[in-house]
Design an enzyme around this catalytic site. Structure first.
Site, PDB file in Angstrom:
ATOM      1  N   GLY A 149       1.099  -1.248  -0.377  1.00 16.69           N
ATOM      2  CA  GLY A 149      -0.240  -0.129  -0.062  1.00 16.69           C
ATOM      3  C   GLY A 149       0.898   1.131  -0.242  1.00 16.69           C
ATOM      4  O   GLY A 149       1.934   1.185   0.495  1.00 16.69           O
ATOM      5  N   CYS A 150       0.073   2.567  -0.058  1.00 16.30           N
ATOM      6  CA  CYS A 150       1.465   3.669  -0.418  1.00 16.30           C
ATOM      7  C   CYS A 150       1.799   3.696   0.882  1.00 16.30           C
ATOM      8  O   CYS A 150       2.021   4.829   1.490  1.00 16.30           O
ATOM      9  CB  CYS A 150      -0.002   4.486  -1.048  1.00 16.30           C
ATOM     10  SG  CYS A 150      -1.453   4.930  -0.644  1.00 16.30           S
ATOM     11  N   TYR A 151       0.730   4.084   1.972  1.00 19.17           N
ATOM     12  CA  TYR A 151       1.112   4.853   3.007  1.00 19.17           C
ATOM     13  C   TYR A 151       2.150   4.254   3.781  1.00 19.17           C
ATOM     14  O   TYR A 151       3.064   4.468   4.287  1.00 19.17           O
ATOM     15  CB  TYR A 151      -0.296   4.328   4.006  1.00 19.17           C
ATOM     16  CG  TYR A 151      -0.761   6.365   3.872  1.00 19.17           C
ATOM     17  CD1 TYR A 151      -0.025   7.207   3.770  1.00 19.17           C
ATOM     18  CD2 TYR A 151      -2.569   5.715   3.704  1.00 19.17           C
ATOM     19  CE1 TYR A 151      -1.195   8.547   3.699  1.00 19.17           C
ATOM     20  CE2 TYR A 151      -3.566   6.607   3.361  1.00 19.17           C
ATOM     21  CZ  TYR A 151      -2.696   8.553   3.361  1.00 19.17           C
ATOM     22  OH  TYR A 151      -4.023   9.395   3.498  1.00 19.17           O
TER      23      TYR A 151
END
Length: 346
Positions: A149-151
């Site tokens: 995921g990005c975070y």
């Protein structure tokens, strides 16, 4: 030498079209199939005008894309990838899933945060978490990748080397992250409606964001024991980019300079992670449209806190770029192929 035939399932979302943008600049691959439930039968250039006269592929069924491709990217919402991945793998294809279906190792955690159990349980034992800077050797041998995921990418890259070497405390870590609105996807919602997010800055899903278990899983693997994290995401009125500000405590006797040195040494030979000199601070504009992660290290002498900032483009290193990086590793291509993308200067 023939090119690797690539298919994208979920091609008309923001991540899907970002994959197209990157793959069209990759010399070793050929984009042969695009799937979209919403736009089946339409040409991708009808959906995205920037592809006019550049890519004229029509959106078709997932089954047709699987059949004609050697390698599949699944750019789908959570809960939709497992069965498609199973079909593709059974047909001898390799898969990178950009959704959340294979990211969590623990089924109980997945059911708690995503509201459903694993659908194809046997695949979860072989899926490799695709954070190249930590799992490169496993990625080389994999046929199924769980793209991070990005975070979690923006938080794990600065913290994992420090937890692995026990340079920062495993307790009291706080991650305060801000993202552009593309992180919410192309679907319409009130929160990303222009009048709601323009000239605004807001926190959301406080203490309940689905990336929390993924962040904690990564940090716990690095530390060798459970690492809890307080994570708060915020929505910035911009299209793309993530800036994470991480607050933690150095282990007694460890200086800011030593933390900076460890990060600098760990990433010295990594093409996409850059640790800035002490005294400099990261900025979103310097990573926009690139597959880079920039990290800066700071300290608050008054409170004795270590403050680490990291920036990524949520659509590239946080999604499509990292997926192509995983493709390159899996297929033995130059890891930077298609990804030598610099941020514009302004």
């Amino acid at each position: 030498m023939s090119k690797l035939k690539i298919g994208i399932i979920g091609s008309t979302g923001y991540v899907g079209v970002e994959l197209i943008r990157i793959l069209l600049n990759h010399d070793d691959v050929e984009l042969v199939g695009l799937s979209s439930t919403s736009f089946e039968g339409k040409g991708i250039e009808e959906v995205y005008g920037n592809l006019y006269s550049i890519c004229s592929l029509k959106c078709e069924s997932a089954e047709k894309v699987i059949e004609k491709s050697d390698f599949l990217f699944l750019a789908l919402p959570h809960g939709l990838s497992e069965e498609i991945a199973s079909k593709a793998l059974s047909a001898g294809k390799k898969v990178v899933d950009l959704g959340a279906d294979f990211r969590l190792v623990n089924e109980e955690a997945y059911e708690k945060w995503y509201g459903k159990p694993f659908a194809v349980k046997e695949l979860h034992g072989e899926a490799v978490y695709g954070l190249p800077e930590f799992n490169r050797e496993k990625i080389k041998e994999a046929r199924l990748i769980a793209n991070p995921g990005c975070y979690p990418t923006s938080i794990s890259l600065p913290l994992m080397p420090l937890l692995k070497k026990s340079l920062v405390s495993k307790k009291g870590i706080v991650a305060d992250s801000k993202s552009g609105v593309t992180g919410a996807g192309r679907g319409l919602s009130l929160g990303t409606h222009f009048p709601e997010c323009n000239e605004n800055f807001s926190a959301y899903k406080i203490g309940s964001h689905r990336h929390i278990p993924e962040i904690e899983q990564n940090l716990s693997i690095a530390a060798g024991e459970d690492v809890p994290v307080t994570f708060t995401p915020h929505l910035l009125p911009i299209n793309r980019g993530i800036l994470s500000t991480i607050y933690c405590d150095a282990v007694e006797g460890v200086t800011t300079e030593e933390i900076h040195k460890e990060l600098s040494n760990y990433y010295a030979n990594e093409p996409f992670v850059k640790v800035l000199p002490l005294g400099e601070a990261v900025a979103l504009k310097n990573v926009k449209f690139s597959n880079l992660c920039h990290i800066s290290v700071h300290s608050d002498e008054r409170t004795k806190k270590v403050i680490i900032c990291s920036t990524i483009d949520n659509m590239v290193k946080g999604a499509a770029g990292q997926a192509v990086q995983n493709l390159n590793i899996m297929m033995g291509f130059d890891e930077q192929k298609g990804l030598k993308l610099l941020a514009p200067a302004f």
